[in-house]
Motif scaffolding. Structure first.
Motif, short mmCIF file in Angstrom:
data_model
loop_
_atom_site.label_atom_id
_atom_site.label_comp_id
_atom_site.label_asym_id
_atom_site.label_seq_id
_atom_site.Cartn_x
_atom_site.Cartn_y
_atom_site.Cartn_z
N UNK A 132 3.64 -1.49 36.73
CA UNK A 132 4.28 -2.09 35.19
C UNK A 132 5.21 -1.63 35.03
N UNK A 133 5.75 -1.62 34.24
CA UNK A 133 6.79 -0.77 32.88
C UNK A 133 5.91 0.02 31.72
N UNK A 134 4.48 -1.05 31.14
CA UNK A 134 3.73 0.09 30.55
C UNK A 134 2.85 0.69 30.98
N UNK A 135 2.38 0.95 32.21
CA UNK A 135 1.62 1.52 32.92
C UNK A 135 2.45 2.98 32.97
N UNK A 136 3.62 2.81 33.20
CA UNK A 136 4.63 3.88 33.54
C UNK A 136 5.10 4.21 32.37
N UNK A 137 5.56 3.53 31.28
CA UNK A 137 5.22 4.46 30.15
C UNK A 137 4.07 5.68 29.34
N UNK A 138 2.88 4.93 30.29
CA UNK A 138 2.03 5.50 29.40
C UNK A 138 2.17 7.21 30.49
N UNK A 139 1.93 6.56 31.77
CA UNK A 139 2.24 7.71 32.54
C UNK A 139 2.86 9.24 32.73
N UNK A 140 4.41 8.62 32.01
CA UNK A 140 4.85 9.80 31.74
C UNK A 140 4.49 10.35 30.72
N UNK A 141 4.02 9.24 29.09
CA UNK A 141 3.46 10.60 28.30
C UNK A 141 2.83 11.40 28.46
N UNK A 142 2.02 10.94 29.25
CA UNK A 142 0.66 12.24 30.24
C UNK A 142 1.23 12.84 30.79
N UNK A 143 2.76 12.75 31.61
CA UNK A 143 3.32 13.40 31.94
C UNK A 143 3.92 14.66 30.78
N UNK A 144 4.63 13.97 29.92
CA UNK A 144 4.90 15.15 28.93
C UNK A 144 3.89 15.94 28.43
N UNK A 145 2.77 15.97 28.46
CA UNK A 145 1.49 16.26 27.42
C UNK A 145 0.94 17.94 28.61
N UNK A 146 1.73 17.71 30.35
CA UNK A 146 0.89 18.87 30.82
C UNK A 146 1.73 19.36 30.61
N UNK A 147 3.00 18.61 31.48
CA UNK A 147 3.93 19.93 31.51
C UNK A 147 5.31 19.42 30.66
N UNK A 148 5.95 19.69 29.47
CA UNK A 148 6.64 18.65 28.43
C UNK A 148 8.05 19.59 28.97
N UNK A 149 8.37 20.50 29.82
CA UNK A 149 9.64 21.03 29.82
C UNK A 149 9.53 20.31 31.59
N UNK A 150 8.78 19.50 32.31
CA UNK A 150 9.76 18.65 33.42
C UNK A 150 9.34 20.02 34.13
N UNK A 151 8.78 21.00 34.49
CA UNK A 151 9.57 22.09 35.67
C UNK A 151 8.37 21.52 36.61
N UNK A 152 7.63 20.77 36.92
CA UNK A 152 6.73 20.78 38.10
C UNK A 152 7.12 19.22 38.94
N UNK A 153 7.29 19.76 40.05
CA UNK A 153 7.52 18.55 40.84
C UNK A 153 9.07 17.83 40.62
#
Length: 407
Positions: free
Chosen positions: A377-398
């Protein structure tokens, strides 16, 4: 940066989409040790899965993940995609078997999550974030994997059923009768075995030595520690299956070579389909009670458009995991009319049954656009995107994988 292992994935997770740098784990391939007391294997991410099987077996242990692509796939890729396989029912997921990881983050930090303790209740279990993350949070470089002792007893039976209802009854009986030693329960339909039998003899047919096949086939395997005990349980299971008319015919392995021949039939389902024509591949999870309903539904929809197309099916029915494939015999170019029909039809059918559009192959670049709509669901994906931003703030991984491209 695109992490790349054995390139055996089916959703394009390791394929560059633009001008990314590929980081191959091929040379990170050392097997460090197998602790003979704890059964914990420590290895690098680039180790070929088959090499790990061979290494562990020589030391009387078993690697708890087994795939048809084990001769090429790498354990790091298996972990990054949370690969399943035929022994998922017996040994569980990689989440259950991975004790620790070493991961290189986007900024070059080496995150040491390695652990050889079976119990460690200190802090967040961060390893689970990287299992199944498909290289979007970090590059997995080292793995601690729990390996059980190698079973001394192994039996298999190749069985035929007249109806899918009989398949379900046989599955229920197998769980009741075989219990703790049931290791695999694999499903194949007549359509796929017609392709397989061009190279492999199917040991059970309607006409004895003829070529006519029954509607459904099962490969049932047990692994245990007592040959006589396990053989007696398998024999009892087969007798009750046939007495109840759930199984119409079958053959029980008499030697390890026969077990391997049965598995060769099951593992040739994918190559045989690929060799037939252009292949649309779908890896889905659905309730076991509706496991084959979706195949029949898709078959009807496709035949209305392309009567010559084949819908062929196999999978790990214990887990509700079906590998639904469509192929156009002799035609190896994509038919866009089928493509336009098949994907919405399959995914709508899966969601309607409250299943998953990706059981064990991940999202990659083939299913990423459905994350937040047909998957999670959208709420779960929003949290996933926050986790992604924390580990990879510039979005360079895959980039361009896992998440929808507009996120």
């Amino acid at each position: 940066v695109v992490p790349q292992g054995g390139n055996t994935g089916l959703v394009g997770g390791s394929v560059p989409v633009a001008d990314e740098i590929i980081v191959s784990t091929e040379r990170i391939n050392a097997i460090h040790r197998l602790d003979m007391d704890s059964g914990i294997l420590t290895c690098d991410a680039g180790c070929i899965l088959q090499d790990l099987h061979t290494y562990a077996a020589a030391r009387n242990h078993l690697v708890p993940i087994d795939l048809g692509a084990k001769g090429t796939c790498q354990i790091g890729g298996n972990v990054a995609t949370n690969a399943g396989g035929q022994y998922f029912y017996r040994f569980g997921s990689l989440h259950a078997n991975i004790l620790g990881l070493e991961v290189v983050l986007a900024d070059g930090t080496i995150l040491d999550l390695t652990n050889t303790n079976r119990k460690d209740n200190t802090g967040y279990a961060m390893k689970h974030l990287f299992i199944g993350s498909e290289g979007t949070l970090g590059l997995i470089t080292k793995i601690n994997l729990s390996c059980p002792r190698l079973p001394s007893s192994r039996n298999a039976a190749f069985l035929a059923c007249e109806s899918f209802g009989d398949v379900l009854k046989t599955l229920k009986l197998a769980k009741e009768e075989l219990g703790e030693c049931l290791s695999a329960f694999e499903f194949m339909d007549r359509a796929v075995l017609r392709l397989v039998q061009k190279k492999h003899r199917i040991p059970v047919t309607c006409s004895g030595d003829g070529d006519e096949l029954y509607p459904f086939y099962l490969l049932v395997e047990t692994k245990g520690s007592n040959e006589q005990h396990d053989a007696e349980k398998m024999t009892s299971f087969l007798e009750k299956s046939m007495e109840g008319n759930h199984v119409v015919d079958g053959v029980l392995s008499q030697a390890r070579t026969q077990v391997e021949k049965m598995w060769a039939i099951r593992e040739h389902c994918n190559p045989a389909t690929k060799d037939t024509g252009y292949n649309w591949k779908y890896d889905i999870s659905i309730p076991v009670s509706e496991y084959y309903d979706i195949a029949e539904e898709i078959r009807r929809a496709i035949y209305a458009v392309r009567p010559d197309a084949l819908c062929v099916n196999w999978g790990h029915i214990c887990d509700g995991n079906l590998h639904l494939n469509v192929t156009t015999p002799g035609e190896f170019e994509e038919d866009e009319e089928i493509t336009a029909l098949i994907e919405p039809c399959i995914f709508e059918s899966v969601v309607r049954r409250k299943g998953s559009i990706s059981a064990e192959h991940g999202l990659g670049r083939c299913k990423n656009e459905y994350l937040g709509t047909l998957a999670k669901n959208e709420a779960a994906v929003a949290k996933m995107i926050k986790i992604k931003g924390m580990f990879d703030p510039y979005g360079i991984l895959n980039p361009g994988k896992f998440f929808p491209t507009n996120r």
